[in-house]
Write a protein that holds these residues in place. Sequence first.
Motif, PDB file in Angstrom:
ATOM      1  N   MET A  50       3.896   1.487  -1.259  1.00 37.56           N
ATOM      2  CA  MET A  50       4.555   1.616  -2.557  1.00 37.56           C
ATOM      3  C   MET A  50       3.622   2.140  -3.642  1.00 37.56           C
ATOM      4  O   MET A  50       4.026   2.897  -4.517  1.00 37.56           O
ATOM      5  CB  MET A  50       5.113   0.251  -2.993  1.00 37.56           C
ATOM      6  N   PHE A  51       2.368   1.693  -3.581  1.00 38.39           N
ATOM      7  CA  PHE A  51       1.454   2.001  -4.693  1.00 38.39           C
ATOM      8  C   PHE A  51       0.185   2.731  -4.295  1.00 38.39           C
ATOM      9  O   PHE A  51      -0.588   3.131  -5.152  1.00 38.39           O
ATOM     10  CB  PHE A  51       1.053   0.694  -5.391  1.00 38.39           C
ATOM     11  N   GLY A  52      -0.066   2.882  -3.003  1.00 40.66           N
ATOM     12  CA  GLY A  52      -1.359   3.368  -2.576  1.00 40.66           C
ATOM     13  C   GLY A  52      -1.489   4.873  -2.445  1.00 40.66           C
ATOM     14  O   GLY A  52      -2.534   5.381  -2.093  1.00 40.66           O
ATOM     15  N   GLY A  53      -0.421   5.597  -2.730  1.00 42.38           N
ATOM     16  CA  GLY A  53      -0.550   7.044  -2.691  1.00 42.38           C
ATOM     17  C   GLY A  53      -0.317   7.657  -1.322  1.00 42.38           C
ATOM     18  O   GLY A  53      -0.561   8.848  -1.114  1.00 42.38           O
ATOM     19  N   GLN A  88       0.841  -1.197   0.000  1.00 44.65           N
ATOM     20  CA  GLN A  88       0.000   0.000   0.000  1.00 44.65           C
ATOM     21  C   GLN A  88       0.879   1.252   0.000  1.00 44.65           C
ATOM     22  O   GLN A  88       0.574   2.247  -0.647  1.00 44.65           O
ATOM     23  CB  GLN A  88      -0.904   0.030   1.238  1.00 44.65           C
TER      24      GLN A  88
END
Lengths: 207, 207
Positions: free
Chosen positions: A112-115, A110
């Motif tokens: 790394m990619f969840g903002g 999350q």
Amino acid sequence: MPESSEKTYHHGDLRGELLKAAARLLREKGVGGLSLREVARVTGVSHAAPYRHFKDKAALLAAVAEAGFAELTAGCRRAEAANSDAPARQLVDAGVGYVLLAVRNPERTQLMFGGALAPADWTPELHRAATDAFAALEHIIENGQRAGAYRGGETRELALAAWSAVHGLAMLVTAGQLGDLAGDEEQVRGLARMVTKVAVEGIGTRD
Amino acid sequence: MPESSEKTYHHGDLRGELLKAAARLLREKGVGGLSLREVARVTGVSHAAPYRHFKDKAALLAAVAEAGFAELTAGCRRAEAANSDAPARQLVDAGVGYVLLAVRNPERTQLMFGGALAPADWTPELHRAATDAFAALEHIIENGQRAGAYRGGETRELALAAWSAVHGLAMLVTAGQLGDLAGDEEQVRGLARMVTKVAVEGIGTRD
DNA sequence: ACCTGAACACCGTTCAAGT
DNA sequence: ACCTGAACACCGTTCAAGT
């Protein structure tokens, strides 16, 4: 608790210890529940000390995320090396590895990619690490194209299609959107294999 | 600024106003930058007032996310209705709509899928809304199976494969992982079409 | 019924000061 | 060079009290 230095202002590697503590707290409390002050507390240091080693909280989180991308890249390369001359298996292995890595580290995924990390907080190192991971995947697609397994043309596009499929499953699983699969690694593996195979079919030759 | 009631303790629909303010602030400052106190401030009410209408901050965010899932469902159904007897076009349209909706509301998408809402904060209504969205997609896959366009068997699995591909692209774009595509809607549309078509091929008949 | 204001226990960040 | 402690401006949440 090393006996040698007793308390020599934390025996040298405070940066490393902060990183380790942050990774642990991230796993335990999630990205929303992690505070810089607690990282410092747990490491046995004042709440201002981390600022000697990281510009701010985001920089610490970026370093944790960076390690995640490095693992992604390594997994991809391992999958490639383990299946030389079998491009489709390279891709399926890499895809399954991607999803498993995500499901084993949901909170980090999350991050790394969840903002949770605003675009402005992306360090150059983090960008590099993310780019490397995509490049490793692209390389596997290129192998398949050379072997005639996938259709010709834009390698980038085919890689993006495969990445999207695998990444989508990883995000759906870690977000809990598919029910609580976190424990059932065998089922996750099965779904990952299925999704990756569909991608292989989708970018395959014959049409 | 309605002239009628002047200031009768906020003319009745504070809940709705809070929701609107939250959606706006979410778009402007991101999920990390949104505070309940600011939502109250912007709405012209004390920082304790929202607690009359929402159990806590998470409940307010959950309500915003819910609206997002409802839009996803609506888009899916529109794509289905607009392409009766053309199942592949239904899927491509729905996929492109999904990605465009995400890229137009990146912060809300992160809220819906990025883990800012802990599992414990998922209200029953939010769960329902998410489930409905997946069901709408599944229905499109079912149409395709009945028409013989996709292979038979587990509808759920085929739907998951298609959803993963589209969702993965949406998450990669909104996370900025593919560069700054937020502005270039035509390019996003192109990528979405490409990825969805690969998925259609992947779950198609013939093998 | 609906909202306010003070209070509490937390944050992230900065900065003079200590060793 | 590396760390501390106080300080500042914020949070989310609760609760007595007001209208």
